[in-house]
Design a protein around this motif. Sequence first.
Motif, PDB file in Angstrom:
ATOM      1  N   LYS A   1     -13.807  32.799  31.288  1.00 14.03           N
ATOM      2  CA  LYS A   1     -14.364  32.434  32.744  1.00 14.03           C
ATOM      3  C   LYS A   1     -13.673  33.196  33.463  1.00 14.03           C
ATOM      4  O   LYS A   1     -12.674  33.706  33.426  1.00 14.03           O
ATOM      5  CB  LYS A   1     -14.139  30.763  32.953  1.00 14.03           C
ATOM      6  CG  LYS A   1     -14.047  30.734  34.191  1.00 14.03           C
ATOM      7  CD  LYS A   1     -13.982  29.580  34.573  1.00 14.03           C
ATOM      8  CE  LYS A   1     -14.644  28.315  35.842  1.00 14.03           C
ATOM      9  NZ  LYS A   1     -14.184  27.350  36.099  1.00 14.03           N
ATOM     10  N   THR A   2     -14.201  33.973  34.125  1.00 14.02           N
ATOM     11  CA  THR A   2     -13.521  34.873  35.508  1.00 14.02           C
ATOM     12  C   THR A   2     -14.317  34.084  36.932  1.00 14.02           C
ATOM     13  O   THR A   2     -14.231  33.259  36.886  1.00 14.02           O
ATOM     14  CB  THR A   2     -14.171  35.643  35.503  1.00 14.02           C
ATOM     15  OG1 THR A   2     -15.306  36.381  35.799  1.00 14.02           O
ATOM     16  CG2 THR A   2     -13.862  36.647  34.340  1.00 14.02           C
ATOM     17  N   ARG A   3     -13.441  34.550  37.988  1.00 12.29           N
ATOM     18  CA  ARG A   3     -13.523  34.295  39.382  1.00 12.29           C
ATOM     19  C   ARG A   3     -14.757  34.518  39.712  1.00 12.29           C
ATOM     20  O   ARG A   3     -14.789  33.891  40.829  1.00 12.29           O
ATOM     21  CB  ARG A   3     -12.410  34.336  40.510  1.00 12.29           C
ATOM     22  CG  ARG A   3     -12.120  36.059  40.287  1.00 12.29           C
ATOM     23  CD  ARG A   3     -10.670  36.870  41.285  1.00 12.29           C
ATOM     24  NE  ARG A   3     -10.769  37.622  41.269  1.00 12.29           N
ATOM     25  CZ  ARG A   3     -11.333  38.138  42.460  1.00 12.29           C
ATOM     26  NH1 ARG A   3     -12.159  37.489  43.716  1.00 12.29           N
ATOM     27  NH2 ARG A   3     -11.162  39.511  42.717  1.00 12.29           N
TER      28      ARG A   3
ATOM     29  N   GLN B   1     -22.036  42.259  28.953  1.00 16.38           N
ATOM     30  CA  GLN B   1     -21.416  41.272  29.616  1.00 16.38           C
ATOM     31  C   GLN B   1     -21.681  41.985  31.317  1.00 16.38           C
ATOM     32  O   GLN B   1     -21.157  41.710  31.767  1.00 16.38           O
ATOM     33  CB  GLN B   1     -19.664  41.677  28.920  1.00 16.38           C
ATOM     34  CG  GLN B   1     -20.173  41.407  27.567  1.00 16.38           C
ATOM     35  CD  GLN B   1     -19.267  39.443  27.711  1.00 16.38           C
ATOM     36  OE1 GLN B   1     -18.514  39.156  27.559  1.00 16.38           O
ATOM     37  NE2 GLN B   1     -20.026  39.135  27.541  1.00 16.38           N
TER      38      GLN B   1
ATOM     39  N   ILE C   1     -21.538  40.215  35.047  1.00 14.01           N
ATOM     40  CA  ILE C   1     -20.991  38.634  35.140  1.00 14.01           C
ATOM     41  C   ILE C   1     -22.915  38.378  35.893  1.00 14.01           C
ATOM     42  O   ILE C   1     -23.690  38.899  36.479  1.00 14.01           O
ATOM     43  CB  ILE C   1     -19.978  38.981  36.760  1.00 14.01           C
ATOM     44  CG1 ILE C   1     -20.359  40.122  37.248  1.00 14.01           C
ATOM     45  CG2 ILE C   1     -18.963  38.943  35.793  1.00 14.01           C
ATOM     46  CD1 ILE C   1     -18.995  40.382  38.449  1.00 14.01           C
TER      47      ILE C   1
ATOM     48  N   TRP D   1     -12.391  47.342  34.614  1.00 15.64           N
ATOM     49  CA  TRP D   1     -12.066  46.887  35.712  1.00 15.64           C
ATOM     50  C   TRP D   1     -12.745  45.983  36.841  1.00 15.64           C
ATOM     51  O   TRP D   1     -12.249  45.671  38.179  1.00 15.64           O
ATOM     52  CB  TRP D   1     -10.515  48.250  36.259  1.00 15.64           C
ATOM     53  CG  TRP D   1     -10.115  47.420  37.093  1.00 15.64           C
ATOM     54  CD1 TRP D   1      -9.264  46.177  36.823  1.00 15.64           C
ATOM     55  CD2 TRP D   1      -8.517  47.955  37.590  1.00 15.64           C
ATOM     56  NE1 TRP D   1      -8.134  46.295  38.099  1.00 15.64           N
ATOM     57  CE2 TRP D   1      -8.124  47.417  38.077  1.00 15.64           C
ATOM     58  CE3 TRP D   1      -8.808  49.346  37.775  1.00 15.64           C
ATOM     59  CZ2 TRP D   1      -6.615  48.114  38.645  1.00 15.64           C
ATOM     60  CZ3 TRP D   1      -7.397  50.442  38.524  1.00 15.64           C
ATOM     61  CH2 TRP D   1      -6.893  49.060  39.321  1.00 15.64           C
ATOM     62  N   GLY D   2     -13.728  46.271  36.817  1.00 20.45           N
ATOM     63  CA  GLY D   2     -14.837  45.951  37.798  1.00 20.45           C
ATOM     64  C   GLY D   2     -14.666  47.437  39.173  1.00 20.45           C
ATOM     65  O   GLY D   2     -14.281  48.715  39.451  1.00 20.45           O
TER      66      GLY D   2
END
Length: 491
Positions: free
Chosen positions: A349-351, A360, A362, A423-424
């Motif tokens: 789980k991430t924000r 993967q 989001i 890292w995004g």
Amino acid sequence: MASIDNPFQQNHHDGSGREPAPIRVSWLLENGEKVTERFCTPPVRIGRDYACEICIKAGLVSRQHAELYHDGAQWCVRDLRSRNGTCLDGIPTDQSPLPGKCALQLGPDGPTLWLELEAATERRPLESMADVADHYFRDSQDKDVGAHTLMIRRTFQALQKKQSKRYQGVIAAVAILLVASIGFGTYQYIKLQKAREVAIDIFYHMKSVSLQVAKIEEMVRKTGDATLLSEISNKRRQVSAMEAQYDNFLEELGILGKEMSEEDRIILRIARLFGECELNMPRDFSKEVKRYIAKWKRSNRLQRAMRIIEKNGHTRAVYEAMIANHLPPQFLYLALQESGFNPKAVGPKTRFGFAKGVWQFIPATARHYGLRTGPLVELPVYDPKDERYNFELATEAAADFIRDIYNTDAQASGLLVMASYNWGPTNMRKRIRNMPENPRDRNFWKLLKQHKIPKETYDYVFYIISATVIGENPRLFGFDFDNPLQNLGTE
């Protein structure tokens, strides 16, 4: 890896030891009067700020709008993230080489500057791979080219005249390099380092032009014009031909060295495949990649993942999606690092929600690239109605996502793409957009020197690189499986 250094340095001379010839700039004032005979030497900032070398007080001009600079071979222009953009001869540009004479417009309806290179008024811009090849490799004695260009051109002429004995050709090439670089007609041997510097300059020039082609292609793709799309395909073929010329240059000069092991050759080849210059890598790069290869050997994670993707027959889908976007199919190993090719993978789980699927994604990124999330999007479980679990659709979305990063902020650095994926993009863009917008100075090594990145991201990048190296010749590195991408392009 604190021991990795970064030897990249930008040369502001033309290769002859002299400062580059000045550029003449003229433009119209608001009252219609034309300003003439403004001679400038690099760098030249253009904008409303009084600190700029060329200060133009106009509403459409940003405080720091554009910059004229010399890349070591010729004059270039780059937009400084201005509000209204910069156009070169009517075409929007972020960064481009300058022809002998051209018009630079600050914004679509802003003031226009007329530029003239004093030492090369007839020189055309190197807009395509064909231009680069013609400029550097044609058999000509043009008087208006610089010593840097002559050095490269004469080296290739020497190689083309090579007869039966390899070493005679190499010696002739080295001798001609000496004459071109010194310019005094003094014949003596020079170190192999000079040939390396020439090759490095060629590499980054090729990469800059390739990026320009990619940006133009993106605009053309939106128009759907069949004629323009065909022309872009032709430009791509010219890119491939120029890369083959470059490879031949390295082979003929023996720059990489005969004593290099096959393992090290594969490591450098993978670095090149992901957009790095094999001649300009940090000294400890191969050693670090081998350290991560050893980590793969200490677990069965790689072997297990390769069995999964082979069983599910998903390799071809990745290959075709990446090739369609002009990306290395070896980005396959990014998915390996993300999920181990587990078709039902659910991330922690991430924000931003739960990442799902082999790639993967989001939820927000998945939707942005056209994937529908399922009714169980907020739960850490497999959801067959979530398109992130549709391997073909998710792979096409991943290729689009990677291409967007690769052709823009990452400046064709596959390693920066990997770091961004982990890292995004938002975290990475804050850092890499502060780096110079050119492939020579915007890469993973510059990032490591200028910013502290999470250890997870560092590991992520090197696990992917090392897995890719292993995948090129698994048995050479002690693994019992075949190269998953072998022969896919010939079937």
